[in-house]
Motif scaffolding. Structure first.
Motif, PDB file in Angstrom:
ATOM      1  N   MET A 188       0.846  -1.198   0.000  1.00 40.53           N
ATOM      2  CA  MET A 188       0.000   0.000   0.000  1.00 40.53           C
ATOM      3  C   MET A 188       0.883   1.250   0.000  1.00 40.53           C
ATOM      4  SD  MET A 188      -2.625   0.801   3.138  1.00 40.53           S
ATOM      5  CE  MET A 188      -3.875  -0.382   2.796  1.00 40.53           C
ATOM      6  N   PRO A 189       0.472   2.310  -0.697  1.00 35.87           N
ATOM      7  CA  PRO A 189       1.263   3.549  -0.596  1.00 35.87           C
ATOM      8  C   PRO A 189       1.395   3.997   0.865  1.00 35.87           C
ATOM      9  CG  PRO A 189      -0.337   3.715  -2.365  1.00 35.87           C
ATOM     10  CD  PRO A 189      -0.652   2.440  -1.629  1.00 35.87           C
ATOM     11  N   LEU A 190       2.556   4.529   1.216  1.00 37.40           N
ATOM     12  CA  LEU A 190       2.858   4.840   2.613  1.00 37.40           C
ATOM     13  C   LEU A 190       1.801   5.746   3.249  1.00 37.40           C
ATOM     14  CD1 LEU A 190       4.691   4.817   5.078  1.00 37.40           C
ATOM     15  CD2 LEU A 190       5.929   6.734   4.085  1.00 37.40           C
ATOM     16  N   LEU A 191       1.386   6.777   2.544  1.00 35.13           N
ATOM     17  CA  LEU A 191       0.449   7.716   3.175  1.00 35.13           C
ATOM     18  C   LEU A 191      -0.906   7.058   3.427  1.00 35.13           C
ATOM     19  CD1 LEU A 191       1.363  11.080   1.390  1.00 35.13           C
ATOM     20  CD2 LEU A 191       2.236  10.109   3.526  1.00 35.13           C
ATOM     21  N   GLU A 192      -1.279   6.133   2.537  1.00 32.15           N
ATOM     22  CA  GLU A 192      -2.530   5.393   2.779  1.00 32.15           C
ATOM     23  C   GLU A 192      -2.382   4.462   3.972  1.00 32.15           C
ATOM     24  OE1 GLU A 192      -4.158   3.501  -0.751  1.00 32.15           O
ATOM     25  OE2 GLU A 192      -3.594   5.249  -1.937  1.00 32.15           O
ATOM     26  N   ALA A 193      -1.213   3.866   4.100  1.00 30.42           N
ATOM     27  CA  ALA A 193      -0.979   2.963   5.243  1.00 30.42           C
ATOM     28  C   ALA A 193      -1.001   3.754   6.550  1.00 30.42           C
ATOM     29  CB  ALA A 193       0.353   2.228   5.072  1.00 30.42           C
ATOM     30  N   LEU A 194      -0.399   4.952   6.547  1.00 25.51           N
ATOM     31  CA  LEU A 194      -0.431   5.775   7.766  1.00 25.51           C
ATOM     32  C   LEU A 194      -1.866   6.131   8.134  1.00 25.51           C
ATOM     33  CD1 LEU A 194       2.589   8.156   7.072  1.00 25.51           C
ATOM     34  CD2 LEU A 194       2.376   6.567   8.994  1.00 25.51           C
TER      35      LEU A 194
ATOM     36  N   GLY B  22       8.064  -1.643  16.198  1.00 22.16           N
ATOM     37  CA  GLY B  22       6.624  -1.887  16.311  1.00 22.16           C
ATOM     38  C   GLY B  22       5.835  -1.119  15.256  1.00 22.16           C
ATOM     39  N   GLN B  23       6.244   0.133  15.015  1.00 17.38           N
ATOM     40  CA  GLN B  23       5.518   0.917  14.000  1.00 17.38           C
ATOM     41  C   GLN B  23       5.737   0.320  12.608  1.00 17.38           C
ATOM     42  OE1 GLN B  23       3.199   2.936  14.126  1.00 17.38           O
ATOM     43  NE2 GLN B  23       3.284   4.592  12.645  1.00 17.38           N
ATOM     44  N   ASN B  24       6.940  -0.170  12.356  1.00 20.46           N
ATOM     45  CA  ASN B  24       7.160  -0.853  11.065  1.00 20.46           C
ATOM     46  C   ASN B  24       6.170  -2.010  10.908  1.00 20.46           C
ATOM     47  OD1 ASN B  24       9.278   0.784  10.334  1.00 20.46           O
ATOM     48  ND2 ASN B  24      10.885  -0.716  10.761  1.00 20.46           N
ATOM     49  N   VAL B  25       5.986  -2.764  11.980  1.00 21.29           N
ATOM     50  CA  VAL B  25       5.076  -3.923  11.911  1.00 21.29           C
ATOM     51  C   VAL B  25       3.635  -3.447  11.728  1.00 21.29           C
ATOM     52  CG1 VAL B  25       4.204  -5.958  13.125  1.00 21.29           C
ATOM     53  CG2 VAL B  25       6.638  -5.366  13.263  1.00 21.29           C
ATOM     54  N   TYR B  26       3.253  -2.401  12.445  1.00 22.93           N
ATOM     55  CA  TYR B  26       1.893  -1.853  12.269  1.00 22.93           C
ATOM     56  C   TYR B  26       1.656  -1.489  10.797  1.00 22.93           C
ATOM     57  CZ  TYR B  26      -0.298  -1.068  16.904  1.00 22.93           C
ATOM     58  OH  TYR B  26      -0.942  -1.219  18.113  1.00 22.93           O
ATOM     59  N   LEU B  27       2.614  -0.770  10.207  1.00 18.74           N
ATOM     60  CA  LEU B  27       2.410  -0.309   8.825  1.00 18.74           C
ATOM     61  C   LEU B  27       2.406  -1.478   7.849  1.00 18.74           C
ATOM     62  CD1 LEU B  27       4.535   2.954   8.913  1.00 18.74           C
ATOM     63  CD2 LEU B  27       2.043   2.774   8.838  1.00 18.74           C
ATOM     64  N   PHE B  28       3.291  -2.455   8.101  1.00 16.76           N
ATOM     65  CA  PHE B  28       3.305  -3.640   7.241  1.00 16.76           C
ATOM     66  C   PHE B  28       1.959  -4.364   7.317  1.00 16.76           C
ATOM     67  CE2 PHE B  28       3.765  -8.183   6.703  1.00 16.76           C
ATOM     68  CZ  PHE B  28       4.369  -8.260   5.467  1.00 16.76           C
ATOM     69  N   CYS B  29       1.472  -4.576   8.539  1.00 17.15           N
ATOM     70  CA  CYS B  29       0.195  -5.300   8.700  1.00 17.15           C
ATOM     71  C   CYS B  29      -0.947  -4.515   8.055  1.00 17.15           C
ATOM     72  CB  CYS B  29      -0.100  -5.547  10.181  1.00 17.15           C
ATOM     73  SG  CYS B  29       0.993  -6.770  10.918  1.00 17.15           S
ATOM     74  N   THR B  30      -0.919  -3.214   8.176  1.00 16.09           N
ATOM     75  CA  THR B  30      -1.945  -2.389   7.534  1.00 16.09           C
ATOM     76  C   THR B  30      -1.920  -2.604   6.036  1.00 16.09           C
ATOM     77  OG1 THR B  30      -1.660  -0.725   9.248  1.00 16.09           O
ATOM     78  CG2 THR B  30      -2.786  -0.020   7.244  1.00 16.09           C
ATOM     79  N   SER B  31      -0.714  -2.595   5.489  1.00 16.49           N
ATOM     80  CA  SER B  31      -0.555  -2.770   4.045  1.00 16.49           C
ATOM     81  C   SER B  31      -1.099  -4.119   3.587  1.00 16.49           C
ATOM     82  CB  SER B  31       0.921  -2.627   3.685  1.00 16.49           C
ATOM     83  OG  SER B  31       1.138  -2.949   2.342  1.00 16.49           O
TER      84      SER B  31
END
Ligand SMILES: Cc1cc2nc3c(=O)[nH]c(=O)nc-3n(C[C@H](O)[C@H](O)[C@H](O)COP(=O)(O)O)c2cc1C
Length: 195
Positions: free
Chosen positions: A35-41, A150-159
């Motif tokens: 997912m694009p980064l801004l959408e994942a955030l 942890g934030q890396n994992v959050y963003l990965f899981c979101t994606s």
């Protein structure tokens, strides 16, 4: 021996969730797309509904690399670390057992613990356990460094559309016994549910 190597090879090729051997060479992580980064955030959130399918070897390789994998020839990682100590270690708990991740070799080493950790996994697809060696880093820096992972994992899981929750509320004493470290070296956990 030959048979178990063949099973592992087939499991990797077919991306089956087989984690039987003591040392598991993970497949190369997928480092593009998502997912694009801004959408994942924008979409990142905690979800405590983490029951799900066990991870495949590819899924393990991908989430671990996103968490704190090697990105550069000098060994630096997806997450920053104070004084580049790279002190955060990640253990993975699945229904098959407990494994310690070797980021440099992209390998999982199976723990021989007999401690039942199913209450910590709590039906999740997997749980990541973040520890550090307190000889190598001060607690304050380790806490911050762990937050980046942890934030890396959050963003990965979101994606990926997976559920996840970062956890301060874990049984550190029990996890420390299973991981053969000091209780204070167990920082946080993260349960993940693959959907
Ligand atoms: C250091 C830390 C510890 C946390 N510990 C827990 C926990 O033990 N149990 C839990 O359900 N959520 C835990 N969370 C998740 C927070 O409750 C969650 O991030 C917060 O409610 C904000 O929701 P959001 O992540 O969807 O923005 C923790 C989060 C952080 C950053």
């Amino acid at each position: 021996m030959k048979k178990s190597l063949l099973c592992l090879l087939l499991a990797s090729l077919l991306a089956l969730p087989v984690l039987a051997d003591d040392e598991i060479r993970l497949p190369a992580p997928q480092k593009s797309g998502g997912m694009p980064l801004l959408e994942a955030l924008n979409a990142r959130k905690t979800s405590r509904r983490t029951t799900g399918e066990p991870p495949t070897l590819q899924q393990l390789a991908d989430v671990l690399w996103a968490a704190n994998g090697v990105t550069r020839a000098d060994g630096k990682r997806t997450a920053p670390s104070a004084m580049n100590r790279q002190e955060i270690e990640i253990a993975v708990l699945t229904r098959d057992g407990l494994y310690e991740w070797d980021a440099d070799d992209n390998e999982l080493d199976r723990s021989d613990t007999t401690i039942d950790l199913s209450d910590q996994l709590n039906g999740a697809s997997m749980m990541l356990i973040f520890t550090y060696d307190d000889d190598d880093q001060t607690p304050a820096y380790a806490q911050v460094d762990c937050g980046f992972v942890g934030q890396n994992v959050y963003l990965f899981c979101t994606s990926k559309g997976w559920n996840c929750v970062f956890l301060g509320s874990i049984d550190r004493a029990k996890l420390a016994r299973a991981l053969d470290c000091r209780e204070g070296e167990v920082l946080y956990g993260m349960r993940i549910g693959i959907r």
